[in-house]
Scaffold this active site. Structure first.
Site, mmCIF file in Angstrom:
data_model
loop_
_atom_site.group_PDB
_atom_site.id
_atom_site.type_symbol
_atom_site.label_atom_id
_atom_site.label_comp_id
_atom_site.label_asym_id
_atom_site.label_seq_id
_atom_site.Cartn_x
_atom_site.Cartn_y
_atom_site.Cartn_z
ATOM 1 N N ASP A 5 70.208 115.512 122.135
ATOM 2 C CA ASP A 5 71.015 114.548 121.425
ATOM 3 C C ASP A 5 70.642 113.975 120.093
ATOM 4 O O ASP A 5 69.369 113.775 119.755
ATOM 5 C CB ASP A 5 70.884 113.180 122.343
ATOM 6 C CG ASP A 5 71.708 113.039 123.640
ATOM 7 O OD1 ASP A 5 72.905 113.984 123.684
ATOM 8 O OD2 ASP A 5 71.532 112.388 124.536
ATOM 9 N N HIS A 33 72.616 121.208 124.079
ATOM 10 C CA HIS A 33 72.078 120.341 122.931
ATOM 11 C C HIS A 33 70.968 119.406 123.127
ATOM 12 O O HIS A 33 70.874 118.925 124.527
ATOM 13 C CB HIS A 33 73.390 119.388 122.129
ATOM 14 C CG HIS A 33 74.065 118.543 123.200
ATOM 15 N ND1 HIS A 33 74.822 118.784 124.514
ATOM 16 C CD2 HIS A 33 73.915 117.205 123.237
ATOM 17 C CE1 HIS A 33 75.131 117.873 124.975
ATOM 18 N NE2 HIS A 33 74.665 116.600 124.316
ATOM 19 N N ARG A 54 75.654 105.422 128.921
ATOM 20 C CA ARG A 54 74.408 105.916 128.715
ATOM 21 C C ARG A 54 73.923 104.882 127.397
ATOM 22 O O ARG A 54 74.277 104.579 126.568
ATOM 23 C CB ARG A 54 74.717 107.281 127.939
ATOM 24 C CG ARG A 54 73.164 107.918 127.534
ATOM 25 C CD ARG A 54 73.535 109.233 126.444
ATOM 26 N NE ARG A 54 74.017 108.879 125.265
ATOM 27 C CZ ARG A 54 74.643 109.659 124.571
ATOM 28 N NH1 ARG A 54 75.091 110.663 124.993
ATOM 29 N NH2 ARG A 54 74.871 109.438 123.189
ATOM 30 N N HIS A 70 70.634 119.406 127.103
ATOM 31 C CA HIS A 70 71.400 119.438 128.338
ATOM 32 C C HIS A 70 72.784 119.662 127.904
ATOM 33 O O HIS A 70 73.002 119.993 126.861
ATOM 34 C CB HIS A 70 71.300 118.006 128.810
ATOM 35 C CG HIS A 70 71.965 116.753 127.855
ATOM 36 N ND1 HIS A 70 70.755 116.291 126.677
ATOM 37 C CD2 HIS A 70 72.913 116.128 127.529
ATOM 38 C CE1 HIS A 70 71.366 115.476 126.068
ATOM 39 N NE2 HIS A 70 72.677 115.259 126.517
#
Length: 282
Positions: free
Chosen positions: A100, A98, A273, A258
Site C-alpha cells: 500500500d 502491491h 480499511r 497483497h
C-alpha cells in the site's frame, strides 16, 4: 487468545478475542502486535465491531492516514470505504501485487481491514511474505540489488484513469517517491524486497558496474525489475483468505504485499480499511 498458523511462511488466525476490547487493553494489544510481527498478517472472524472501535484499535499502532483518491468516512477520519457493487468498474490497481501507498515518502506501517459485505464465493485477498522472497534470492542477485533504489508512482497507477490535467495535479501533490529496493524492517531487522505494482524503474542502475552499452540498460534493468516484482506471485510465500462479513485482516505493510482477487463482479463487496502512518524506508 488462540493463534493458529495458516501456512509455513505467513499468516495466522486469531480467535477468542474482541478487537473492541483490544483497543482498550494494553496487554491484549501487545500480544496482537507481537503476533503481527511474527506472522506478518493476522486474521479474525466474527468481529462485529463499530466503526469507532475499528478506528480506535487501528490507532493503537499509530496515527491513521487518509487516501487521496478514495477518501475516508467523514465521521471517522482514516477509515477508507472500499465499496464495490454491481455497477462498479473494475479497479485494476487492486488485483495486482502491491504494497500500500509506496508512492508516499513514508508508506503505511500497516492496515486493519474489515469486511462489511461480500459475495458468497470469490473476492478473496492474498498476502505474500516479502522477507522470505528476499531471503530466497540468489546471492548474486542480492549483490546487484543491494545498492539500488527505485521510483514508486501514484501517477502511473491511480492517475492512469484520470484526465491528463487531473493526473498531473495528482502527481504535483504526490511526486514520485524513491525507496531502497531492499528495505530493513525497523522492528525485526529483516531485509525486505521492496518493489511492487507501484514501482516504475530503478533510479541508479545505469552505472559502469551494470551497463557497458545502452542495450545492457534498456532490457537489463526492466527485466531485473520484472523478475523482482514477480517474486510475490510464488505460492510458497503466500496465504489466501476467504472473507465473510465481520472478518478482519491486520497486516504489516512493511514486509508484505497483497492482491485482491477480482473474480466476483458483478456482485457486492464492501470493505473498510484503517491505514496506519508509517516511516520512511531505509
Amino acid at each position: 487468545m488462540r493463534i493458529e498458523t495458516l501456512t509455513c511462511h505467513i499468516g495466522a488466525e486469531i480467535s477468542g478475542i474482541d478487537l473492541a476490547e483490544a483497543a482498550r487493553n494494553d496487554d491484549l494489544f501487545g500480544e496482537i502486535r507481537a503476533a503481527l510481527l511474527a506472522h506478518k498478517v493476522l486474521f479474525l472472524r466474527d468481529q462485529a465491531i463499530a466503526r469507532a472501535d475499528h478506528v480506535a484499535f487501528a490507532s493503537r499502532f499509530g496515527a491513521l492516514e487518509d487516501h487521496p483518491v478514495i477518501g475516508s468516512d467523514p465521521a471517522h477520519p482514516g477509515l477508507v470505504q472500499i465499496y464495490k457493487d454491481e455497477a462498479s468498474p473494475p479497479d485494476y490497481y487492486e488485483n495486482s501485487w502491491h504494497c500500500d501507498a509506496t508512492w508516499r515518502d513514508a508508506p503505511p506501517l500497516g492496515a486493519v481491514l474489515r469486511c462489511v459485505a461480500c459475495p458468497p464465493v470469490g473476492g478473496d485477498t492474498m498476502w505474500a511474505n516479502m522477507a522470505k522472497a528476499y531471503a530466497d534470492l540468489p546471492d548474486s542477485v542480492k549483490a546487484i540489488i543491494a545498492p539500488l533504489k527505485a521510483r514508486h508512482s501514484i501517477e502511473a497507477s491511480f492517475g492512469a484513469r484520470m484526465s491528463e490535467d487531473q493526473r498531473h495535479a495528482l502527481k504535483a501533490r504526490f511526486p514520485d517517491a524513491e525507496h531502497p529496493v531492499v528495505r530493513t524492517h525497523p522492528e525485526t531487522g529483516e531485509k525486505i524486497l521492496f518493489v511492487n505494482g507501484f514501482t516504475t524503474h530503478f533510479t541508479n542502475f545505469h552505472t559502469a558496474e551494470n551497463v557497458r552499452y545502452g542495450q545492457d540498460y534498456a532490457p537489463g534493468a526492466s527485466q531485473l525489475l520484472s523478475f523482482l516484482i514477480g517474486r510475490a506471485a510464488i505460492p510458497e510465500y503466500q496465504v489466501r483468505w476467504r472473507w465473510r462479513p465481520d472478518s478482519v485482516a491486520i497486516w504489516d505493510n512493511r514486509s508484505t504485499q497483497h492482491y485482491a482477487v477480482m473474480d466476483y463482479p458483478p456482485t457486492i463487496r464492501r470493505m473498510e480499511r484503517a491505514g496506519i502512518v508509517g516511516d520512511r524506508p531505509f
